[in-house]
Design an enzyme around this catalytic site. Structure first.
Site, PDB file in Angstrom:
ATOM      1  N   LYS A 118       0.834  -1.198   0.000  1.00  0.00           N
ATOM      2  CA  LYS A 118       0.000   0.000   0.000  1.00  0.00           C
ATOM      3  C   LYS A 118       0.871   1.251   0.000  1.00  0.00           C
ATOM      4  O   LYS A 118       0.524   2.271  -0.609  1.00  0.00           O
ATOM      5  CB  LYS A 118      -0.924  -0.005   1.213  1.00  0.00           C
ATOM      6  CG  LYS A 118      -2.054  -1.031   1.136  1.00  0.00           C
ATOM      7  CD  LYS A 118      -2.952  -0.928   2.355  1.00  0.00           C
ATOM      8  CE  LYS A 118      -4.182  -1.824   2.216  1.00  0.00           C
ATOM      9  NZ  LYS A 118      -3.845  -3.231   2.158  1.00  0.00           N
ATOM     10  N   GLU A 202      -2.528   6.509   8.085  1.00  0.00           N
ATOM     11  CA  GLU A 202      -3.133   7.615   7.351  1.00  0.00           C
ATOM     12  C   GLU A 202      -4.285   8.204   8.153  1.00  0.00           C
ATOM     13  O   GLU A 202      -4.768   7.606   9.128  1.00  0.00           O
ATOM     14  CB  GLU A 202      -3.626   7.161   5.973  1.00  0.00           C
ATOM     15  CG  GLU A 202      -4.658   6.056   5.999  1.00  0.00           C
ATOM     16  CD  GLU A 202      -4.933   5.494   4.605  1.00  0.00           C
ATOM     17  OE1 GLU A 202      -4.045   5.554   3.737  1.00  0.00           O
ATOM     18  OE2 GLU A 202      -6.043   4.975   4.397  1.00  0.00           O
ATOM     19  N   HIS A 237     -13.823  -2.792   9.392  1.00  0.00           N
ATOM     20  CA  HIS A 237     -13.174  -2.374   8.150  1.00  0.00           C
ATOM     21  C   HIS A 237     -13.266  -3.447   7.070  1.00  0.00           C
ATOM     22  O   HIS A 237     -12.449  -3.494   6.151  1.00  0.00           O
ATOM     23  CB  HIS A 237     -11.697  -2.011   8.394  1.00  0.00           C
ATOM     24  CG  HIS A 237     -11.514  -1.063   9.523  1.00  0.00           C
ATOM     25  ND1 HIS A 237     -11.912   0.250   9.453  1.00  0.00           N
ATOM     26  CD2 HIS A 237     -11.009  -1.231  10.775  1.00  0.00           C
ATOM     27  CE1 HIS A 237     -11.655   0.844  10.598  1.00  0.00           C
ATOM     28  NE2 HIS A 237     -11.114  -0.034  11.416  1.00  0.00           N
ATOM     29  N   ARG A 294      -6.469  -8.603  -7.964  1.00  0.00           N
ATOM     30  CA  ARG A 294      -7.128  -9.912  -7.973  1.00  0.00           C
ATOM     31  C   ARG A 294      -8.608  -9.714  -8.235  1.00  0.00           C
ATOM     32  O   ARG A 294      -9.095  -8.586  -8.331  1.00  0.00           O
ATOM     33  CB  ARG A 294      -6.937 -10.590  -6.614  1.00  0.00           C
ATOM     34  CG  ARG A 294      -7.410  -9.712  -5.451  1.00  0.00           C
ATOM     35  CD  ARG A 294      -7.350 -10.429  -4.115  1.00  0.00           C
ATOM     36  NE  ARG A 294      -7.511  -9.538  -2.989  1.00  0.00           N
ATOM     37  CZ  ARG A 294      -8.659  -9.039  -2.551  1.00  0.00           C
ATOM     38  NH1 ARG A 294      -9.781  -9.343  -3.187  1.00  0.00           N
ATOM     39  NH2 ARG A 294      -8.717  -8.251  -1.497  1.00  0.00           N
TER      40      ARG A 294
END
Length: 651
Positions: A118, A202, A237, A294
């Site tokens: 990421k 973040e 999440h 994917r």
């Protein structure tokens, strides 16, 4: 064009069964791999060939790339489909497949390298001028670096596994004092799920929508986007409800997000199915989150609105074929909604559940109704894998038609043996805010009182119904040759039975002693197939009734409740064992024991860390006290209800 007549699926559960379905339609043989505890799993039974990898945990089975490649060679497979999770985004595995002369039904390893981290992906998007959420994506991984970054970003912040997805290795941190513990826990989850402890941090954006673009590219330089999906309804999440197209998106915004996603895919030489995920705020601004290299869990809603088979596309692209349509030809017909049926306890913060699937009934598939599952009644649901049981997908000419159709499908679904989110899903779809398209990632938290109502004691009317159902379900089937015989009646009276019957019943952790008065010929209850009928004051009510061994599943207020007879003497004896003990809330393995016998602890202190379904769960002290005994050790497998710690309350 590459030869592909045998395909190995390096996965399990519903995605393995779903890939096999498309492969069979193309005349391709399928090969299943399985762990030692998955030998009787549905995906194994549906494959043409099955190969045992051994082990139980993913690290000992589905994450062993060398064993999977050896299985492909032994079975004569020319290609491997990784599904999602496990090795699906592992560039090293993709390279190993190529080195072994096998087709990998995913993007090139170089594209996976670019997006697998990421941190690296965000750096790449920053160079491409794609807007990003403020955060730190650097190489330094010490707690002080994260503490300094979080101070600059501002709390709350979101810790995320750099190599992860699906909510694994992800923690919201509200304040600085929580950062160190959250970072350690997230790193352990990331190591367990992905074999990579690297993290990023973040800004935690409040009330955003989660909108993602499905992209597809071939080996000839063509790339297009297949519309978008809204995946804002999430818990832990992780997505629970997904739909396509995203409600309220203008054609201009759809085009802007789609073109940005295609640009990102082309920048890394992408091939195959992929998803670019964005956060979308109320002003219509979108921020790049990540790219999943994917096939996604929620791909069926895209298939429903386009009429395309994305797995068939993956196979054709891997063989070297070009995409069959252009961007202008991508269909967008109607609306589709998908829900994920999980083995989990929604009342206990969505803790994963496991055990034997004593009851399982799927809704009938048909026009506008699709079920993707990899289970059957009688299967064991292991604590080692993701707790998703099945996906239910409904399509309609418009969103409301799809919503109502999916609610009907959920009402036709029955699951028993452990707790699931079935009732929770019904409440989400039926909620006025969902019907009104008021969607963002805070939806569940904002409507928690309605979606996860506090449990209340079951009323006397339920226990009366359950008692009558228990007696009727145990009554021998009536004779069919003489309708006038007393033995042909299901009205509750039988010669030789006492006029008053006592029952001790349990349901949802409650125990109830019930006394039923039996008046011959006057019972208001009777059985009709798998329905219990109750006539009172001229009104006839009907309740679904299913018997599985000693368990009775009865419908009450829209949900199936599992009722059993109990032995009150055994219950009383059990209640005196492990006084003051803390028990395992689910099946799993102990990853950390944080206290010692004799240690004084405060209320809220973490005592034991339990790992189940690839997630960590801390067992905390409910009050201040002294650790009197430990009944577990690190690395030990425990079952739900096993005593872990005995805590003596401080005087």
């Amino acid at each position: 064009m590459a030869t592909l007549d045998t395909l190995l699926i390096a996965n399990r559960g519903e995605i393995a069964c779903r890939v096999m379905r498309s492969a069979r339609d193309l005349g391709i043989r399928t090969v299943a791999v399985h762990s030692s505890i998955d030998q009787q799993a549905r995906h194994v039974r549906e494959a043409d060939i099955a190969i045992d990898l051994g082990g139980a945990k993913p690290a000992d089975s589905y994450l062993l790339g060398d064993k999977i490649i050896a299985a492909a060679k032994a079975s004569g497979a020319q290609a491997i489909h990784p599904g999602y999770g496990f090795l699906s985004e592992n560039a090293g595995f993709a390279r190993a497949c190529e080195a072994a002369g096998l087709l990998f039904l995913g993007p090139p390893a170089s594209a996976m390298d670019a997006m697998a981290s990421k941190s690296a992906a965000k750096a790449l998007m920053e160079q491409a001028a794609v807007p990003l959420v403020p955060g730190y994506h650097g190489e330094a991984q010490d707690v002080e670096t994260f503490r300094a970054a979080a101070a600059v970003i501002g709390y709350p912040v979101l810790l995320k596994a750099a190599a992860g997805g699906g909510g694994k290795g992800m923690k919201v941190v509200e304040r600085e004092s929580e950062l160190a513990e959250a970072l350690q826990s997230a790193q352990r989850e990331a190591q367990s799920a992905f074999g990579d402890v690297r993290m990023l941090v973040e800004k935690y954006v409040l009330q955003p929508r989660h909108v993602e673009i499905q992209v597809f590219a071939d080996q000839h330089g063509h790339c297009l986007y297949l519309n978008e999906r809204d995946c804002s309804i999430q818990r832990r999440h992780q997505k629970v409800v997904e739909e396509a197209p995203a409600p309220g998106l203008s054609p201009e915004l759809r085009r802007a997000m789609g073109e940005a996603a295609v640009k990102a895919a082309q920048a890394i030489g992408y091939v195959g199915a992929g998803t670019v995920e964005f956060l979308l705020d109320a002003r219509g601004q979108f921020f790049f989150m990540e790219m999943n290299t994917r096939l996604q869990v929620e791909h069926p809603v895209t298939e429903a609105i386009t009429g395309l088979d994305l797995v068939a596309w993956q196979i054709r692209v891997a063989r070297g074929e070009a995409l069959p349509i252009t961007q202008e030809q991508v269909p967008l017909n109607g609306h589709a909604i998908e829900v994920r049926l999980y083995a989990e306890d929604t009342e206990q913060d969505f803790l994963p559940a496991s055990g034997t699937l004593n009851l399982y009934h799927e809704p009938t598939a048909g026009p506008g109704r699709r079920v993707d599952s990899g289970i059957v009644e009688g299967d064991n649901v292991s604590p080692f894998y993701d707790p998703m049981l099945a996906k239910l997908i409904a399509w309609g000419e418009n969103r409301e038609e799809a919503r109502l159709r999916l609610l009907s499908m959920l009402n036709d679904t029955a699951v028993g043996g452990f707790k699931t989110n079935l009732g929770f899903l019904k409440r989400v779809l039926a909620h006025p805010a969902f019907a009104a398209c008021e969607l963002d990632t805070g939806f569940i938290g904002r409507h928690e009182a309605q979606l996860r109502p506090a449990p209340t004691p079951l009323p006397d009317a339920f226990w009366q119904l359950a008692g009558e159902a228990m007696l009727l379900s145990e009554t021998p089937a009536p004779r069919g040759d003489d309708p006038h015989s007393p033995w042909s009646s299901n009205l509750g009276w039988r010669a030789g039975l006492p006029q008053e019957i006592s029952l001790h019943l349990s349901c949802q952790g409650e125990r109830h002693w019930l006394r039923l008065r039996r008046t011959p010929g006057e019972s208001t209850y009777c059985l009709s197939g798998e329905r219990l009928l109750h006539k009172q004051d001229g009104l006839l009510s009907s309740h679904q009734l299913l018997r599985r061994g000693p368990a009775l599943f009865i419908e009450w207020q829209g949900e199936l409740r599992e009722v059993r007879k109990v032995d009150p003497i055994a219950e009383a004896e059990a209640s005196h064992s492990h006084q003051g003990g803390l028990t395992a809330p689910m099946n799993g393995s102990i990853v950390r024991v944080l206290v010692e016998v004799g240690q004084a602890v405060e209320a809220g202190t973490a005592l034991v860390v339990l790992e189940a379904m690839k997630m960590e769960h801390s067992i905390r002290a409910p009050h201040a006290g002294i650790v009197k005994a430990l009944y577990c050790s690190e690395g030990e497998l425990v079952s739900e209800g096993n005593a872990l710690v005995e805590l003596e309350e401080s005087v």
